[in-house]
Design a protein around this motif. Structure first.
Motif, PDB file in Angstrom:
ATOM      1  N   LEU A  33       7.204   6.096   1.393  1.00  0.00           N
ATOM      2  CA  LEU A  33       5.779   6.121   1.720  1.00  0.00           C
ATOM      3  C   LEU A  33       5.577   6.128   3.230  1.00  0.00           C
ATOM      4  O   LEU A  33       4.753   6.899   3.755  1.00  0.00           O
ATOM      5  N   MET A  37       3.711   9.064   5.344  1.00  0.00           N
ATOM      6  CA  MET A  37       2.571   8.789   6.227  1.00  0.00           C
ATOM      7  C   MET A  37       2.857   9.251   7.653  1.00  0.00           C
ATOM      8  O   MET A  37       2.025   9.901   8.287  1.00  0.00           O
ATOM      9  N   GLU A 147      -0.427  -0.873   6.977  1.00  0.00           N
ATOM     10  CA  GLU A 147      -1.104   0.108   6.132  1.00  0.00           C
ATOM     11  C   GLU A 147      -0.215   0.537   4.961  1.00  0.00           C
ATOM     12  O   GLU A 147      -0.677   0.656   3.822  1.00  0.00           O
ATOM     13  N   ALA A 148       1.053   0.755   5.232  1.00  0.00           N
ATOM     14  CA  ALA A 148       1.964   1.171   4.170  1.00  0.00           C
ATOM     15  C   ALA A 148       2.135   0.060   3.118  1.00  0.00           C
ATOM     16  O   ALA A 148       2.113   0.334   1.913  1.00  0.00           O
ATOM     17  N   GLU A 150      -0.007  -2.292   2.415  1.00  0.00           N
ATOM     18  CA  GLU A 150      -1.276  -2.375   1.679  1.00  0.00           C
ATOM     19  C   GLU A 150      -1.347  -1.279   0.605  1.00  0.00           C
ATOM     20  O   GLU A 150      -1.751  -1.543  -0.530  1.00  0.00           O
ATOM     21  N   ARG A 151      -0.938  -0.072   0.946  1.00  0.00           N
ATOM     22  CA  ARG A 151      -0.939   1.032  -0.028  1.00  0.00           C
ATOM     23  C   ARG A 151       0.089   0.811  -1.118  1.00  0.00           C
ATOM     24  O   ARG A 151      -0.143   1.119  -2.277  1.00  0.00           O
TER      25      ARG A 151
END
Length: 153
Positions: A33, A37, A147-148, A150-151
């Protein structure tokens, strides 16, 4: 944002971003991921995920350099030593007018309290690993990892 506000936000991220488990497949999925990104954004970063002393994932994207791998090692050591993100450790030190040095029992050539390394904290187990990005300004390295995660969750 004040130093205190930033520190409070970083502390909250660490409380919120817990894993229920973290195994080899999770490391691969999270690392993939991050690669996706960073590639979509054209970011020149290196990405590393480890559990304990074992490196489970590593990728060096176009534009990254061997220096990024050295920074990864230094930032990951901060998480392993202090149990918090490298950015949070650095911001706490800076807020107190201190630096990461021998007074804290570390060699600054081997440790870097710069953003980009985030603890893999498993519920009821504590910190079991580290996710690290290197290649951007420290706040951006940190933000990409957050961010990663959280995703991913």
């Amino acid at each position: 944002m004040t130093d205190d506000d930033l520190i409070a936000r970083l502390e909250q991220q660490e409380r919120d971003l817990l894993f229920s488990r973290f195994d080899f497949a999770d490391a691969w999925r999270l690392g993939s991921l991050l690669v996706e990104m960073a590639t979509e954004r054209g970011l020149p970063v290196a990405i590393d995920i480890r559990r304990g002393p074992q490196q489970l994932f590593h990728a060096a994207l176009a534009g990254s350099t061997p220096d990024n791998d050295a920074w990864i090692e230094r930032k990951a050591r901060v998480v392993e030593r202090f149990g918090n993100s490298s950015y949070l450790v650095g911001r706490r030190l800076a807020a107190g007018g201190r630096e990461l040095d021998a007074s804290l029992g570390v060699d600054p050539a081997r440790f870097a309290a710069h953003g980009g390394a985030f603890p893999v904290r498993v519920e009821a187990a504590g910190v079991v690993g580290v996710v690290t990005v290197s290649g951007l300004p420290q706040a951006e390295d940190h933000a990409l990892v957050v961010e990663a995660i959280e995703r991913f969750r």
